[in-house]
Design an enzyme around this catalytic site. Structure first.
Site, PDB file in Angstrom:
ATOM      1  N   HIS A 269       0.814  -1.211   0.000  1.00 54.62           N
ATOM      2  CA  HIS A 269       0.000   0.000   0.000  1.00 54.62           C
ATOM      3  C   HIS A 269       0.850   1.265   0.000  1.00 54.62           C
ATOM      4  O   HIS A 269       1.919   1.333   0.594  1.00 54.62           O
ATOM      5  CB  HIS A 269      -0.951   0.054   1.208  1.00 54.62           C
ATOM      6  CG  HIS A 269      -0.405  -0.576   2.458  1.00 54.62           C
ATOM      7  ND1 HIS A 269      -1.124  -1.443   3.212  1.00 54.62           N
ATOM      8  CD2 HIS A 269       0.791  -0.472   3.059  1.00 54.62           C
ATOM      9  CE1 HIS A 269      -0.406  -1.867   4.231  1.00 54.62           C
ATOM     10  NE2 HIS A 269       0.766  -1.283   4.163  1.00 54.62           N
ATOM     11  N   ARG A 346      18.417   7.609   9.552  1.00 54.24           N
ATOM     12  CA  ARG A 346      17.506   8.648  10.023  1.00 54.24           C
ATOM     13  C   ARG A 346      18.171   9.360  11.194  1.00 54.24           C
ATOM     14  O   ARG A 346      19.032   8.799  11.881  1.00 54.24           O
ATOM     15  CB  ARG A 346      16.171   8.035  10.460  1.00 54.24           C
ATOM     16  CG  ARG A 346      16.284   6.991  11.541  1.00 54.24           C
ATOM     17  CD  ARG A 346      15.014   6.182  11.680  1.00 54.24           C
ATOM     18  NE  ARG A 346      15.066   5.233  12.775  1.00 54.24           N
ATOM     19  CZ  ARG A 346      14.332   4.133  12.867  1.00 54.24           C
ATOM     20  NH1 ARG A 346      13.494   3.840  11.893  1.00 54.24           N
ATOM     21  NH2 ARG A 346      14.424   3.331  13.899  1.00 54.24           N
TER      22      ARG A 346
END
Length: 364
Positions: A269, A346
């Site tokens: 998705h 990150r």
């Protein structure tokens, strides 16, 4: 039909367009008329309303053929059966001319010498074949008839349509027996749908190949291959030159662009996979973007087998994610990841409890 030479008079109407080139359910109207002549040769001649038909076609007739059939490009519903029936009337009645509702069968020897049409009789065949595209309304009627003829052809060969009224299948589409086609499907170009596939609700597939047992739901597929037993959708967008392997899951709001996806991969998705070559049994998390464009050039990424890419990651091409690598959620990768490696790209979270600018903080 072996002795028939076909001539098609090309007619234009401003309200419809060029009836020789205007597309009708995947083919031009000229092509549909040509198909009615079977394997016979044909010539396409511009039509002059001020001249008798024999004067326009006599110089194109093939003297080696016993009969010459004259048809019009504005009657695309004409069928081979009607042409054969008209030639049979001429043969059995020893007639020089058989005038149809729109079109003629001439004995070629007569056609080459005559100046006028020597017949007052019109022979009537399947009159639906002669519906003429001389107005936008008639063109719409013709489109509807042709669409239903194509659907009937596939239905008689075992394709199961659940809603004929909302389904469009163009003339060059191939569908295997037993395929299930739900409402509002549009199949265009040279699309091929293989055995056991299910096209659920509201798909548009153009020049696609849908593998055996695949299931497509509310998606758009263009010039791409979908492998066996793969499920696509709802609301997936498969752009041209993509290859999706067998047993894959391409989920909702996923866009695939010019990529190769291996066996058993899951892109479930909200992800974009562009210019990527992916191995087998990979998992691409929610919101992953393969960043393929730097504003000037496009680059490709390569993903090995059994790679896991965590949600909301950016893969900035060109990078290689080797076999078995694991990408932590929220990473932005600009470097290759070795086989079996864990990549975390990150910034470290830092909390500032003393910060005073937060208007949502509870009042003291």
């Amino acid at each position: 039909m072996e002795n028939v030479f076909g001539i098609i008079l090309k007619v234009r109407y401003d309200s419809v367009g060029d009836t020789a080139s205007t597309e009708l359910v995947g083919k031009t109207m000229l092509d549909w008329v040509r198909l009615s002549l079977g394997e016979a040769q044909f010539a396409a001649v511009e039509f002059d309303e001020n001249l008798e038909v024999p004067l326009q076609v006599k110089h194109y007739a093939d003297a080696s053929k016993k009969y010459t059939v004259v048809l019009y490009s504005d009657t695309p519903l004409i069928t081979k059966k009607t042409v054969v029936d008209a030639v049979a009337v001429a043969e059995n009645g020893n007639l020089n001319v058989v005038r149809m509702t729109r079109g003629y069968v001439f004995r070629t020897a007569f056609l080459q010498t005559c100046e006028k049409l020597y017949t007052e009789n019109t022979h009537y065949f399947a009159e639906e074949d002669f519906l003429t595209a001389n107005s936008p309304h008639n063109f719409a009627l013709i489109s509807d008839v042709m669409r239903n003829r194509i659907l009937r052809y596939h239905s008689e060969r075992g394709v199961r349509f659940s809603d004929l009224g909302t389904t469009v299948v163009e003339g060059d589409v191939a569908i295997a027996a037993g395929v299930e086609v739900g409402p509002q499907n549009i199949l265009k170009g040279k699309t091929v749908v293989r055995e056991g596939a299910k096209l659920l609700y509201a798909n548009v597939i153009e020049d696609g190949i849908i593998g055996e047992g695949a299931e497509i739901n509310s998606s758009r597929i263009y010039r791409s291959y979908i492998g066996e037993r793969t499920k696509v959708g709802p609301f997936a967008y498969i752009r041209p030159d993509s290859i999706i392997g067998p047993d894959c899951r391409i989920g909702d709001f996923v866009e695939i662009k010019k990529s190769i996806i291996g066996t058993g991969c899951k892109v479930s998705h909200l992800s974009y996979v562009g210019d990527c070559e992916m191995g087998n049994e990979c998992n691409i998390g929610c919101g992953v973007v393969f960043v393929n464009y730097d504003g000037k050039d496009k680059f490709r990424s390569k993903v090995g087998n059994r790679v896991f890419v965590g949600s909301n990651s950016n893969i900035i091409a060109p990078v290689v994610l080797e076999d078995g690598s694991f990408i932590a959620a929220g990473s932005t990768l600009t470097q290759d990841v070795p086989a079996g490696g864990l990549a975390i790209a990150r910034a470290r979270q830092v909390n500032k409890p003393e910060w005073q600018g937060n208007k949502f903080a509870p009042k003291q």
